[in-house]
Design a protein around this motif. Structure first.
Motif, PDB file in Angstrom:
ATOM      1  N   ASN A   2       0.767  -1.220  -0.033  1.00 27.88           N
ATOM      2  CA  ASN A   2       0.067  -0.168  -0.126  1.00 27.88           C
ATOM      3  C   ASN A   2       0.823   1.555  -0.006  1.00 27.88           C
ATOM      4  O   ASN A   2       1.585   1.526   0.848  1.00 27.88           O
ATOM      5  CB  ASN A   2      -0.929   0.180   1.315  1.00 27.88           C
ATOM      6  N   PRO A   3       0.906   2.064  -0.984  1.00 26.85           N
ATOM      7  CA  PRO A   3       1.509   3.286  -1.034  1.00 26.85           C
ATOM      8  C   PRO A   3       0.973   4.563  -0.148  1.00 26.85           C
ATOM      9  O   PRO A   3       1.710   5.505  -0.032  1.00 26.85           O
ATOM     10  CB  PRO A   3       1.533   3.868  -2.385  1.00 26.85           C
ATOM     11  N   PHE A   4      -0.011   4.271   0.474  1.00 28.44           N
ATOM     12  CA  PHE A   4      -0.394   5.304   1.298  1.00 28.44           C
ATOM     13  C   PHE A   4       0.251   5.247   2.864  1.00 28.44           C
ATOM     14  O   PHE A   4       0.224   4.166   3.548  1.00 28.44           O
ATOM     15  CB  PHE A   4      -2.113   5.359   1.545  1.00 28.44           C
ATOM     16  N   PRO A   5       0.645   6.361   3.411  1.00 28.16           N
ATOM     17  CA  PRO A   5       1.253   6.360   4.619  1.00 28.16           C
ATOM     18  C   PRO A   5       0.678   6.337   5.699  1.00 28.16           C
ATOM     19  O   PRO A   5       1.215   5.777   6.906  1.00 28.16           O
ATOM     20  CB  PRO A   5       2.150   7.753   4.544  1.00 28.16           C
ATOM     21  N   TYR A   6      -0.609   6.585   5.696  1.00 30.91           N
ATOM     22  CA  TYR A   6      -1.518   6.673   7.076  1.00 30.91           C
ATOM     23  C   TYR A   6      -2.308   5.452   7.021  1.00 30.91           C
ATOM     24  O   TYR A   6      -3.522   5.539   7.082  1.00 30.91           O
ATOM     25  CB  TYR A   6      -2.153   7.958   7.095  1.00 30.91           C
ATOM     26  N   SER A   7      -1.723   4.354   7.032  1.00 31.34           N
ATOM     27  CA  SER A   7      -2.505   3.178   6.918  1.00 31.34           C
ATOM     28  C   SER A   7      -1.856   2.008   7.380  1.00 31.34           C
ATOM     29  O   SER A   7      -0.796   1.773   7.689  1.00 31.34           O
ATOM     30  CB  SER A   7      -2.632   2.803   5.271  1.00 31.34           C
ATOM     31  N   LEU A   8      -2.787   1.099   8.140  1.00 31.18           N
ATOM     32  CA  LEU A   8      -2.254  -0.239   8.831  1.00 31.18           C
ATOM     33  C   LEU A   8      -2.903  -1.378   7.966  1.00 31.18           C
ATOM     34  O   LEU A   8      -2.691  -2.330   8.394  1.00 31.18           O
ATOM     35  CB  LEU A   8      -2.674  -0.224  10.050  1.00 31.18           C
ATOM     36  N   ASP A   9      -3.844  -1.207   6.944  1.00 29.91           N
ATOM     37  CA  ASP A   9      -4.145  -2.190   6.112  1.00 29.91           C
ATOM     38  C   ASP A   9      -4.333  -1.625   4.587  1.00 29.91           C
ATOM     39  O   ASP A   9      -3.548  -1.230   4.357  1.00 29.91           O
ATOM     40  CB  ASP A   9      -5.846  -2.482   6.838  1.00 29.91           C
ATOM     41  N   ASN A  10      -5.489  -2.115   3.960  1.00 25.09           N
ATOM     42  CA  ASN A  10      -5.453  -1.921   2.671  1.00 25.09           C
ATOM     43  C   ASN A  10      -6.113  -0.688   1.990  1.00 25.09           C
ATOM     44  O   ASN A  10      -6.144  -0.173   1.122  1.00 25.09           O
ATOM     45  CB  ASN A  10      -6.165  -3.001   1.840  1.00 25.09           C
ATOM     46  N   HIS A  14      -6.928   8.136   4.955  1.00 22.28           N
ATOM     47  CA  HIS A  14      -6.364   8.215   6.366  1.00 22.28           C
ATOM     48  C   HIS A  14      -7.645   7.843   6.973  1.00 22.28           C
ATOM     49  O   HIS A  14      -8.510   8.764   7.486  1.00 22.28           O
ATOM     50  CB  HIS A  14      -6.043   9.633   6.646  1.00 22.28           C
ATOM     51  N   THR A  15      -7.843   6.521   7.694  1.00 24.17           N
ATOM     52  CA  THR A  15      -8.827   6.074   8.396  1.00 24.17           C
ATOM     53  C   THR A  15      -8.714   6.521   9.844  1.00 24.17           C
ATOM     54  O   THR A  15      -7.871   6.850  10.500  1.00 24.17           O
ATOM     55  CB  THR A  15      -8.652   4.707   8.298  1.00 24.17           C
ATOM     56  N   TYR A  16     -10.101   6.704  10.283  1.00 20.37           N
ATOM     57  CA  TYR A  16     -10.200   6.970  11.701  1.00 20.37           C
ATOM     58  C   TYR A  16      -9.553   5.912  12.718  1.00 20.37           C
ATOM     59  O   TYR A  16      -8.756   6.264  13.970  1.00 20.37           O
ATOM     60  CB  TYR A  16     -11.527   7.156  12.022  1.00 20.37           C
ATOM     61  N   ASN A  17      -9.534   4.633  12.352  1.00 15.40           N
ATOM     62  CA  ASN A  17      -9.079   3.676  13.116  1.00 15.40           C
ATOM     63  C   ASN A  17      -7.561   3.623  13.103  1.00 15.40           C
ATOM     64  O   ASN A  17      -6.788   3.513  14.175  1.00 15.40           O
ATOM     65  CB  ASN A  17      -9.350   2.383  12.285  1.00 15.40           C
ATOM     66  N   TYR A  18      -6.788   4.122  11.997  1.00 11.67           N
ATOM     67  CA  TYR A  18      -5.510   4.277  12.075  1.00 11.67           C
ATOM     68  C   TYR A  18      -5.135   5.578  13.125  1.00 11.67           C
ATOM     69  O   TYR A  18      -4.230   5.468  13.902  1.00 11.67           O
ATOM     70  CB  TYR A  18      -4.969   4.695  10.697  1.00 11.67           C
ATOM     71  N   PHE A  19      -5.841   6.710  12.924  1.00 13.51           N
ATOM     72  CA  PHE A  19      -5.690   7.755  13.731  1.00 13.51           C
ATOM     73  C   PHE A  19      -5.625   7.290  15.429  1.00 13.51           C
ATOM     74  O   PHE A  19      -4.836   7.820  15.962  1.00 13.51           O
ATOM     75  CB  PHE A  19      -6.689   8.850  13.635  1.00 13.51           C
ATOM     76  N   ILE A 220     -12.623  14.900   8.824  1.00  8.25           N
ATOM     77  CA  ILE A 220     -13.941  15.000   8.126  1.00  8.25           C
ATOM     78  C   ILE A 220     -14.847  13.739   8.022  1.00  8.25           C
ATOM     79  O   ILE A 220     -14.288  12.609   8.071  1.00  8.25           O
ATOM     80  CB  ILE A 220     -13.708  15.424   6.483  1.00  8.25           C
ATOM     81  N   LYS A 221     -16.191  13.964   8.227  1.00  6.25           N
ATOM     82  CA  LYS A 221     -16.886  12.987   7.926  1.00  6.25           C
ATOM     83  C   LYS A 221     -17.860  13.129   6.684  1.00  6.25           C
ATOM     84  O   LYS A 221     -18.539  14.240   6.619  1.00  6.25           O
ATOM     85  CB  LYS A 221     -18.010  12.806   9.214  1.00  6.25           C
ATOM     86  N   ILE A 222     -17.959  12.379   5.882  1.00  7.49           N
ATOM     87  CA  ILE A 222     -18.897  12.346   4.614  1.00  7.49           C
ATOM     88  C   ILE A 222     -19.920  11.349   4.770  1.00  7.49           C
ATOM     89  O   ILE A 222     -19.881  10.148   4.907  1.00  7.49           O
ATOM     90  CB  ILE A 222     -17.849  11.969   3.345  1.00  7.49           C
ATOM     91  N   HIS A 223     -20.977  12.008   4.619  1.00  2.00           N
ATOM     92  CA  HIS A 223     -22.471  11.253   4.764  1.00  2.00           C
ATOM     93  C   HIS A 223     -23.090  11.172   3.508  1.00  2.00           C
ATOM     94  O   HIS A 223     -22.940  12.164   2.523  1.00  2.00           O
ATOM     95  CB  HIS A 223     -23.239  11.910   5.671  1.00  2.00           C
ATOM     96  N   SER A 224     -23.881   9.959   3.257  1.00  5.11           N
ATOM     97  CA  SER A 224     -24.359  10.019   2.030  1.00  5.11           C
ATOM     98  C   SER A 224     -26.171  10.450   2.385  1.00  5.11           C
ATOM     99  O   SER A 224     -26.542  10.240   3.497  1.00  5.11           O
ATOM    100  CB  SER A 224     -24.586   8.472   1.731  1.00  5.11           C
ATOM    101  N   GLN A 264      -3.080  14.163   5.472  1.00  2.54           N
ATOM    102  CA  GLN A 264      -3.171  14.310   6.975  1.00  2.54           C
ATOM    103  C   GLN A 264      -4.529  14.383   7.585  1.00  2.54           C
ATOM    104  O   GLN A 264      -4.739  14.233   8.750  1.00  2.54           O
ATOM    105  CB  GLN A 264      -2.159  15.476   7.231  1.00  2.54           C
ATOM    106  N   ILE A 265      -5.578  14.646   6.645  1.00  2.00           N
ATOM    107  CA  ILE A 265      -6.877  14.880   7.225  1.00  2.00           C
ATOM    108  C   ILE A 265      -7.478  13.628   7.384  1.00  2.00           C
ATOM    109  O   ILE A 265      -7.575  12.508   6.574  1.00  2.00           O
ATOM    110  CB  ILE A 265      -7.623  15.698   6.252  1.00  2.00           C
TER     111      ILE A 265
END
Length: 310
Positions: A2-10, A14-19, A220-224, A264-265
């Motif tokens: 995974n090329p994304f730095p703020y990640s522990l999975d796929n 930048h997931t909330y879980n990572y933060f 940010i939280k994006i809702h449908s 970073q968001i």
């Protein structure tokens, strides 16, 4: 890899879980509370009836039972969550309605008990930018020295015409003023937006994400948008139907918005939690897991990561 730095999975955003894992080094869950507030577009200060998409519970459909005290609400959720994650810590999430829309003494009575609990890692406060004063922001800054404070600002859209149409009754300028006040006091801010609001085009929704990406925010939280049977918007839709996003439209839109948000968001949410027994349309919004999975697949297939277009 995974090329994304703020990640522990796929995940390629930048997931909330990572933060939470990076900050607290343990499982952290939100306990959603209903503190019996109201909103200025419900009680007549700005309007009546609240936002048209909102339920009678003030976006607190999954919050605690108003018939219980705040501590009873917290303890009941703590027991349930701890059965799944025994070593879990908690964020006391003041979710329903506008949680700074009251005198400061009233806010302190609600927030302070949770600042004393060791199992509480932080306090999250959902509110409106036009309901943040210098006095309140100053207090929250001091509270943040004792317990991590997260302020969640409902914006929904940068387009004032839409905000008026959904009875938001808060301008984008008012939002920016409230955000600047919170950041002046060094508070962590998460912004809520909604995709699919009446008559907004895809370009308008992307523009909302673009503008937010330029701001000094931390999450940010994006809702449908979904229509529930007990909302004003449902009644309006029956009289004058407006276009609703398809599932594919939504997935492609989310990915485009992520490309305009700095890496970073923190992305706390990418779709809504539609209450199944109250959901009218769109039907696809009731299956959150598959939507998130297909966002992941689309980003991987097209080699996209958060912030690509910046």
């Amino acid at each position: 890899m995974n090329p994304f730095p703020y990640s522990l999975d796929n995940k390629r955003y930048h997931t909330y879980n990572y933060f939470l894992k990076m900050k607290y080094h343990t499982k952290v869950a939100k306990a959603s509370l209903n503190a019996d507030f109201t909103c200025p577009n419900r009680d007549g200060k700005k309007a009546y009836g609240g936002c048209t998409f909102c339920s009678s519970l003030g976006s607190g459909d999954f919050a605690g039972d108003i018939n219980q005290s705040l501590m009873e609400q917290f303890q009941s959720q703590k027991v349930m969550i701890s059965n799944k994650w025994p070593d879990c810590r908690f964020i006391a999430y003041f979710q329903a309605f506008t949680n700074t829309y009251a005198p400061l003494d009233s806010l302190k009575k609600r927030f302070e008990p949770f600042a004393t609990l060791d199992e509480v890692a932080g306090i999250a406060i959902a509110t409106r930018a036009d309901c943040v004063t210098e006095e309140i922001a100053s207090y929250l800054e001091e509270l943040d020295t004792r317990k991590d404070v997260y302020v969640e600002l409902g914006l929904q859209t940068i387009h004032d015409k839409t905000a008026s149409l959904i009875n938001r009754q808060e301008t984008f300028e008012e939002f920016k003023n409230g955000l600047n006040l919170l950041r002046k006091h060094h508070l962590h801010v998460c912004v809520h937006i909604i995709n699919g609001l009446p008559y907004e085009t895809i370009n308008m929704m992307v523009e909302t994400a673009k503008e937010i990406g330029k701001m000094d925010i931390q999450a940010i939280k994006i809702h449908s948008l979904y229509l529930t049977y007990h909302s004003v918007l449902y009644q309006q839709y029956l009289k004058n139907p407006f276009p609703l996003l398809t599932r594919d439209d939504y997935i492609h839109l989310i990915v485009k918005q992520l490309e305009y948000l700095p890496a970073q968001i923190v992305i706390e949410r990418l779709t809504g939690d539609a209450p199944g027994n109250d959901l009218f349309k769109p039907e696809w919004s009731g299956n959150k897991t598959t939507i998130l999975n297909d966002i992941d697949k689309y980003m991987a297939a097209h080699h996209i990561i958060q912030g690509d277009l910046l």
